[in-house]
Design an enzyme around this catalytic site. Sequence first.
Site, mmCIF file in Angstrom:
data_model
loop_
_atom_site.group_PDB
_atom_site.id
_atom_site.type_symbol
_atom_site.label_atom_id
_atom_site.label_comp_id
_atom_site.label_asym_id
_atom_site.label_seq_id
_atom_site.Cartn_x
_atom_site.Cartn_y
_atom_site.Cartn_z
ATOM 1 N N GLY A 28 0.788 -1.138 0.065
ATOM 2 C CA GLY A 28 0.054 0.001 0.001
ATOM 3 C C GLY A 28 0.841 1.157 -0.069
ATOM 4 N N ASN A 29 0.364 2.381 -0.174
ATOM 5 C CA ASN A 29 0.859 3.560 -0.420
ATOM 6 C C ASN A 29 0.188 4.710 -0.183
ATOM 7 O OD1 ASN A 29 0.560 3.121 -3.448
ATOM 8 N ND2 ASN A 29 2.024 1.807 -2.806
ATOM 9 N N GLY A 45 9.717 -0.035 -1.112
ATOM 10 C CA GLY A 45 10.147 -1.416 -0.552
ATOM 11 C C GLY A 45 10.683 -1.107 0.922
ATOM 12 N N SER A 74 6.646 2.124 -5.786
ATOM 13 C CA SER A 74 6.612 1.506 -7.287
ATOM 14 C C SER A 74 5.341 1.749 -7.968
ATOM 15 C CB SER A 74 6.930 -0.097 -7.353
ATOM 16 O OG SER A 74 6.080 -0.542 -6.455
ATOM 17 N N GLU A 75 4.521 2.067 -7.055
ATOM 18 C CA GLU A 75 2.990 2.608 -7.695
ATOM 19 C C GLU A 75 2.805 3.819 -7.821
ATOM 20 O OE1 GLU A 75 -0.118 -0.713 -6.451
ATOM 21 O OE2 GLU A 75 1.293 -0.817 -4.725
ATOM 22 N N HIS A 94 -3.847 4.173 -1.183
ATOM 23 C CA HIS A 94 -3.954 2.735 -1.733
ATOM 24 C C HIS A 94 -3.562 1.657 -0.428
ATOM 25 C CE1 HIS A 94 -3.327 -0.693 -3.982
ATOM 26 N NE2 HIS A 94 -1.860 -0.858 -3.972
ATOM 27 N N HIS A 159 -5.944 -6.794 -6.773
ATOM 28 C CA HIS A 159 -4.957 -5.967 -6.329
ATOM 29 C C HIS A 159 -5.347 -5.369 -4.771
ATOM 30 C CE1 HIS A 159 -2.161 -2.318 -7.102
ATOM 31 N NE2 HIS A 159 -1.944 -3.144 -5.901
#
Length: 210
Positions: A28-29, A45, A74-75, A94, A159
Amino acid sequence: MDYSGVRAEVFEFIQKAVKEGLTRASAGNFSIRTEDGNMAITPAGVGYDVLRAEEIAIVDLNGNHVDGPKRASSETPMHTSIMRHLPNVGAICHTHSVYAMTFAVLGKEIPMINLELLMCGAPIPVAKWACPGSEAGGEVTVDTFKQRPELKAMLLRNHGLVTIGANLKEAYSHALDAEVGARVYFQALQIGKPVELTADQVQEVFDVYS
Ligand SMILES: [Zn+2]
């Protein structure tokens, strides 16, 4: 620009998300649009148990690195895509929250069954599949968010969940409400047939609360 305030805010909310079971490890982010038109986002990461606020990455809305010691999530393309196309969005959450993910893997939308889901603008639809980390990850949500201004949450096929808000407090509240709503819907399905709120009932609630 001094990004310490937005970094502290992203840090505070991602810690809250871990505590409240919305995400774990480095999954998540969260992001915030900064005053100078860039975006603060959790780094790629880095486990949230060891993350430090100063490691929150700053990128421009094309994903180029602006500031910070770590690479952005990465998202990031999903977040920048949403922010570029939806100028009223000030923050994005997210999450990989498990009840929302359950419906995301089923490709099953979550209907309007309670107040939490009403706050998210339910029914919460499932965006079509897009590879996590791809530009398409955001694009598949943009059209639906544009067409349904009341909608604040969407499931990402196989996802997770993405929520939007004018600020991070708002986006986070939608993430929490969507997960509670998904859990209630899941549980209700185990023992019966959940009853959906009618359009009149939804209006009735709006009349009371607005
Ligand atoms: Zn994800």
